[in-house]
Design an enzyme around this catalytic site. Sequence first.
Site, short mmCIF file in Angstrom:
data_model
loop_
_atom_site.label_atom_id
_atom_site.label_comp_id
_atom_site.label_asym_id
_atom_site.label_seq_id
_atom_site.Cartn_x
_atom_site.Cartn_y
_atom_site.Cartn_z
N CYS A 179 0.83 -1.21 0.00
CA CYS A 179 0.00 0.00 0.00
C CYS A 179 0.87 1.26 0.00
CB CYS A 179 -0.93 -0.01 1.21
SG CYS A 179 -1.97 1.45 1.30
N CYS A 198 -0.51 4.14 2.04
CA CYS A 198 -0.38 4.00 3.50
C CYS A 198 1.06 4.27 3.95
CB CYS A 198 -0.75 2.60 3.97
SG CYS A 198 -2.18 1.89 3.18
N ASP A 199 2.01 3.76 3.19
CA ASP A 199 3.39 3.69 3.70
C ASP A 199 4.40 4.57 2.96
OD1 ASP A 199 2.49 1.82 5.54
OD2 ASP A 199 2.80 0.16 4.16
#
Length: 306
Positions: free
Chosen positions: A132, A135-136
């Site tokens: 992701c 997300c990261d």
Amino acid sequence: MHNVVIIGSGPAGLTAAMYAARANLAPLLIEGWQAGGQLTTTTEVENYPGFAKGIMGPELMKEMRFQAERFGTVFKTGDATSVDLRSWPFTVIVDGEESLATKSLIIATGASPMTLGLSNEKRLWGHGVSSCATCDGFFFKGKELVVVGGGDSAMEEATFLTKFATKVSIVHRRDKLRASKIMQDRAMKNEKIAFVWNSIIEDVLGQDVVTGVRIRNVVTGKVWDLPCAGFFLAIGHHPNTALFTGQLGIDGAGYLLTNHGTATNVPGVFAAGDVQDPHYRQAVTAAGTGCMAAIDAERFLEALGA
Ligand code: NAP
């Protein structure tokens, strides 16, 4: 006793909920513990009709949830952990505890990211290995990254990661991309993106955090290590159908089989979105089949006189 229980809170589940709610069926939607489906892990959605300037994935899902709620959908936070579709009314168990009885069921459980199955990939998950970028990506400011895959997801993830990374290498097992032309062009024009063709990831390197990947060129056989601080997987998804094994028709790739719209082989059980779609897998097609499933469920209940 519920009229309709919906499992899944991506575009398919929420659209089904909105239609079922507007048909006065008082749907109950089991939204999981990580609600919103795959679009919550994506960035800008540019191809969902009605948003000419694009919309962020999480924002789109928030709007869809509001819309389903506005017409009376009841949401249950938790995971469907087992189902009994052998007798009617159907039973759905939530988080191994709560038992729900329902006259019809709409399955919209979507798909999950695939992994390469390497032991170090698993060991270093969350320590530099991710699926992701949204997300990261933020954690990799000023670092070099590797993305594996050749589809739209790989192009999208890599392009997004260039906001933070100094360089992103896309490792693809062939010399041709699967991604759509527009996504390919965007990635290829990006000066921070490099392509490593005809190559596979043999290992993920690093003790506590990712320090690189071992790559093998499948044409020349050459093996080499590419240093990187993060390794992002974008090699597709597998449908979330484990819950239904042995009770519903499933194809060789794991997708639920549907015919006549969204009907499964069990009357009263319908499937929508990525869980039954090996071909299109778009947010808009998921929403479309969610609408179909709600209409199919409504007609099923009508025929029952329920
Ligand atoms: P995908 O289209 O199935 O592509 C998966 C890619 O990963 C392929 O290039 C495949 O290689 C490669 N791959 C698969 N297994 C592999 C393995 N074990 N090792 C190395 N490489 C492997 O999946 P996706 O990119 O996630 O896209 C899924 C669907 O969502 C598509 O319909 C796509 O159009 C859609 N999507 C749309 C957007 C958008 O429009 N904004 C964004 C993301 C996704 P091969 O090519 O050799 O098979």
